[in-house]
Design a protein around this motif. Sequence first.
Motif, PDB file in Angstrom:
ATOM      1  N   LEU A 110       0.721  -1.201   0.207  1.00 57.17           N
ATOM      2  CA  LEU A 110       0.088  -0.093  -0.100  1.00 57.17           C
ATOM      3  C   LEU A 110       0.938   1.152   0.082  1.00 57.17           C
ATOM      4  CD1 LEU A 110      -3.084  -0.839   2.317  1.00 57.17           C
ATOM      5  CD2 LEU A 110      -2.684  -1.135   0.107  1.00 57.17           C
ATOM      6  N   TYR A 111       2.070   1.174   0.037  1.00 55.65           N
ATOM      7  CA  TYR A 111       2.899   2.395  -0.216  1.00 55.65           C
ATOM      8  C   TYR A 111       4.323   2.495  -0.759  1.00 55.65           C
ATOM      9  CZ  TYR A 111       4.825   0.191   4.412  1.00 55.65           C
ATOM     10  OH  TYR A 111       5.800  -0.505   5.132  1.00 55.65           O
ATOM     11  N   ASP A 112       4.972   1.338  -1.068  1.00 57.26           N
ATOM     12  CA  ASP A 112       6.298   1.438  -1.489  1.00 57.26           C
ATOM     13  C   ASP A 112       6.056   1.532  -2.962  1.00 57.26           C
ATOM     14  OD1 ASP A 112       8.661   0.998  -1.160  1.00 57.26           O
ATOM     15  OD2 ASP A 112       8.798  -1.170  -1.483  1.00 57.26           O
ATOM     16  N   ASP A 113       7.452   2.079  -3.381  1.00 61.89           N
ATOM     17  CA  ASP A 113       7.652   2.685  -4.696  1.00 61.89           C
ATOM     18  C   ASP A 113       8.063   1.352  -5.692  1.00 61.89           C
ATOM     19  OD1 ASP A 113       8.129   3.811  -7.195  1.00 61.89           O
ATOM     20  OD2 ASP A 113      10.048   4.591  -6.755  1.00 61.89           O
ATOM     21  N   VAL A 114       6.902   0.296  -5.752  1.00 65.69           N
ATOM     22  CA  VAL A 114       7.088  -0.987  -6.335  1.00 65.69           C
ATOM     23  C   VAL A 114       6.223  -1.106  -7.475  1.00 65.69           C
ATOM     24  CG1 VAL A 114       5.842  -1.931  -4.450  1.00 65.69           C
ATOM     25  CG2 VAL A 114       7.631  -3.338  -5.818  1.00 65.69           C
ATOM     26  N   LEU A 115       6.650  -1.913  -8.661  1.00 64.95           N
ATOM     27  CA  LEU A 115       5.779  -2.454  -9.636  1.00 64.95           C
ATOM     28  C   LEU A 115       6.520  -3.600 -10.177  1.00 64.95           C
ATOM     29  CD1 LEU A 115       3.250  -1.515 -11.111  1.00 64.95           C
ATOM     30  CD2 LEU A 115       4.569  -1.116 -12.904  1.00 64.95           C
ATOM     31  N   PRO A 124       5.100  -6.915 -25.423  1.00 63.13           N
ATOM     32  CA  PRO A 124       5.121  -5.335 -25.534  1.00 63.13           C
ATOM     33  C   PRO A 124       5.796  -4.775 -24.130  1.00 63.13           C
ATOM     34  CG  PRO A 124       2.948  -6.093 -25.106  1.00 63.13           C
ATOM     35  CD  PRO A 124       3.622  -7.277 -25.352  1.00 63.13           C
ATOM     36  N   ALA A 125       6.491  -3.633 -24.209  1.00 58.11           N
ATOM     37  CA  ALA A 125       6.686  -3.049 -23.002  1.00 58.11           C
ATOM     38  C   ALA A 125       5.695  -2.604 -22.155  1.00 58.11           C
ATOM     39  CB  ALA A 125       7.595  -1.747 -23.286  1.00 58.11           C
ATOM     40  N   TYR A 126       5.748  -2.544 -20.755  1.00 61.80           N
ATOM     41  CA  TYR A 126       4.941  -1.905 -19.892  1.00 61.80           C
ATOM     42  C   TYR A 126       4.445  -0.445 -20.573  1.00 61.80           C
ATOM     43  CZ  TYR A 126       2.634   0.139 -15.765  1.00 61.80           C
ATOM     44  OH  TYR A 126       1.643   0.762 -15.098  1.00 61.80           O
ATOM     45  N   ALA A 127       3.144  -0.170 -20.606  1.00 63.15           N
ATOM     46  CA  ALA A 127       2.787   1.213 -20.793  1.00 63.15           C
ATOM     47  C   ALA A 127       1.749   1.924 -19.851  1.00 63.15           C
ATOM     48  CB  ALA A 127       1.878   1.147 -22.257  1.00 63.15           C
ATOM     49  N   ASN A 128       1.878   3.032 -19.638  1.00 60.01           N
ATOM     50  CA  ASN A 128       0.979   3.684 -18.698  1.00 60.01           C
ATOM     51  C   ASN A 128      -0.373   3.747 -19.277  1.00 60.01           C
ATOM     52  OD1 ASN A 128       0.638   4.359 -15.958  1.00 60.01           O
ATOM     53  ND2 ASN A 128       0.885   6.575 -16.574  1.00 60.01           N
ATOM     54  N   ASN A 129      -0.744   3.686 -20.496  1.00 59.52           N
ATOM     55  CA  ASN A 129      -2.064   3.923 -21.175  1.00 59.52           C
ATOM     56  C   ASN A 129      -2.768   2.730 -21.667  1.00 59.52           C
ATOM     57  OD1 ASN A 129      -0.467   3.441 -23.379  1.00 59.52           O
ATOM     58  ND2 ASN A 129      -1.182   5.324 -24.337  1.00 59.52           N
ATOM     59  N   ASN A 130      -2.115   1.541 -21.349  1.00 59.81           N
ATOM     60  CA  ASN A 130      -2.675   0.545 -21.649  1.00 59.81           C
ATOM     61  C   ASN A 130      -2.348  -0.863 -20.862  1.00 59.81           C
ATOM     62  OD1 ASN A 130      -0.757  -1.295 -23.088  1.00 59.81           O
ATOM     63  ND2 ASN A 130      -0.781   0.715 -24.421  1.00 59.81           N
ATOM     64  N   GLN A 153       8.367   1.882  -9.339  1.00 60.16           N
ATOM     65  CA  GLN A 153       7.147   2.342  -9.968  1.00 60.16           C
ATOM     66  C   GLN A 153       7.307   3.719 -10.732  1.00 60.16           C
ATOM     67  OE1 GLN A 153       2.677   3.497  -8.805  1.00 60.16           O
ATOM     68  NE2 GLN A 153       3.542   1.585  -7.867  1.00 60.16           N
ATOM     69  N   SER A 154       7.932   4.502 -10.010  1.00 63.48           N
ATOM     70  CA  SER A 154       8.166   5.778 -10.446  1.00 63.48           C
ATOM     71  C   SER A 154       9.222   5.953 -11.890  1.00 63.48           C
ATOM     72  CB  SER A 154       9.063   6.639  -9.400  1.00 63.48           C
ATOM     73  OG  SER A 154       9.959   6.169  -8.971  1.00 63.48           O
ATOM     74  N   SER A 155       9.850   4.883 -12.113  1.00 58.35           N
ATOM     75  CA  SER A 155      10.698   4.769 -13.360  1.00 58.35           C
ATOM     76  C   SER A 155       9.900   4.238 -14.499  1.00 58.35           C
ATOM     77  CB  SER A 155      11.642   3.844 -13.054  1.00 58.35           C
ATOM     78  OG  SER A 155      11.196   2.272 -13.224  1.00 58.35           O
ATOM     79  N   VAL A 156       8.728   3.759 -14.314  1.00 57.08           N
ATOM     80  CA  VAL A 156       7.793   3.494 -15.397  1.00 57.08           C
ATOM     81  C   VAL A 156       6.406   4.159 -15.822  1.00 57.08           C
ATOM     82  CG1 VAL A 156       8.714   1.213 -15.516  1.00 57.08           C
ATOM     83  CG2 VAL A 156       6.542   1.584 -14.313  1.00 57.08           C
ATOM     84  N   ASN A 157       5.906   4.409 -14.346  1.00 60.34           N
ATOM     85  CA  ASN A 157       4.368   5.499 -14.687  1.00 60.34           C
ATOM     86  C   ASN A 157       4.518   6.962 -14.767  1.00 60.34           C
ATOM     87  OD1 ASN A 157       5.003   6.053 -12.140  1.00 60.34           O
ATOM     88  ND2 ASN A 157       3.036   4.866 -11.329  1.00 60.34           N
ATOM     89  N   GLY A 158       5.790   7.216 -14.567  1.00 57.24           N
ATOM     90  CA  GLY A 158       5.989   8.746 -14.654  1.00 57.24           C
ATOM     91  C   GLY A 158       5.782   9.742 -13.414  1.00 57.24           C
ATOM     92  N   LEU A 159       5.127   9.161 -12.519  1.00 58.06           N
ATOM     93  CA  LEU A 159       4.899   9.571 -11.139  1.00 58.06           C
ATOM     94  C   LEU A 159       6.050   9.976 -10.169  1.00 58.06           C
ATOM     95  CD1 LEU A 159       2.123   8.815 -11.732  1.00 58.06           C
ATOM     96  CD2 LEU A 159       1.883   8.281  -9.497  1.00 58.06           C
ATOM     97  N   PRO A 160       6.259  10.895  -9.467  1.00 58.60           N
ATOM     98  CA  PRO A 160       7.578  10.983  -8.527  1.00 58.60           C
ATOM     99  C   PRO A 160       7.458   9.904  -7.489  1.00 58.60           C
ATOM    100  CG  PRO A 160       6.139  13.027  -8.638  1.00 58.60           C
ATOM    101  CD  PRO A 160       5.200  12.127  -9.367  1.00 58.60           C
TER     102      PRO A 160
END
Length: 395
Positions: A110-115, A124-130, A153-160
């Motif tokens: 519920l709180y780590d920077d993990v994906l 296909p590569a991970y995409a934030n829109n599909n 997670q921040s390295s792939v979805n663009g969130l800080p």
Amino acid sequence: MVSGALLLVSLFASIAMAGYREQALQIHNRVAGVPPSETVLLQMASLIEGGNVAGAVEVAMDNEAFYSVTLKNMATPWTNREQTVFAPLNDYTATFIGLVRDEDDFRKILYDDVLYTSNASGLPAYANNNNNHYQALESAGHSLKNTLVRRAQSSVNGLPASATSGVLTTRAAAKAFFIAGTNRAMFRFTLLNHLCRDLEQVHDTSLVPDRIRQDVSRSPGGDSRVFLNNCIGCHNGMDPMAQAFAYYDYEFDVDADPEGINGSIHYNTAADIDPDTNSRVEKKYRINASTFRYGFVTPDDQWQNYWRKGQNAALGWDASLPGAGNGAKTMGMELAHSHAFAHCQVEKVFRNVCLRRPADAADRAELDAITDSFAASNYNLKQVFIETADYCKGP
């Protein structure tokens, strides 16, 4: 006489071994979701006979189906409003599976920077829109046990990194619970999925209503008693906590994609100031402001846990945490570090492994004991599977 005695001993040994085989079969079927091979069955039966039930459960958990069947089916209903298991693999479910496989502190969900994504070839590569990466992974039948890789997670979805909050900020969660609405759905389903409580179970009319937003009528249908005896009991605790999501939304092209199939999570940074409100807060937090214009106007993402007082103090909040903060990450930690969170995970594993709900005092005492053991194991969810399978393995 001697040969007769030996025959009798042999008979009792065969009966005993049959009992261990039955226990091994039940453990494997319940934990992995598929029958074991004869070799695995004998290995597990031997371990049980030797008093090493944990070792037998670990053998069952080593099966690929534990990840692709048991864990996937356990988590998939948490990822959609319909709470159906018939939904495709996604980043929320994969991250749950990865954390369990790696025996990490499960509270981090519920709180780590993990994906978790897969390193299987041809995807296909991970995409934030599909969701193409995970649907291809599932369709190709690649191993979840062997190909899932932990990423920031921040390295792939663009969130800080400071704005990532485990599964709460995955694309699947955003699509299900940040879409439209007021972001209260994200809080309600997090409560339901990870603390095993819906709003009715935390309803408390004794708390102050000072953080209830403007969109909640104080006199529904012209009767203020409805608000005072019903609405207030959920919103006085929920609204101050859901404020943690004030900078989040799920964005998509409504005209081209009305169902939001290809949308993505969005987070307002300090640069994203709405010129109409001079605020970072998403506009959805101020919809229907005229319903009760004297209600709370959300200025930022500062949340507070009013449930630390009153009847919901029984949820067992962590005294080492402040009970307030900014953003989803700290609020996720507040929920994950509660006793209710730990006990909820044990309840869910119990239902999956024992195929029933706790039914009596003995079951409830066992759940309490396993919850204590879960905490002692640094919140390793595999330990919960081990102890639950032992309890429900049969005579």
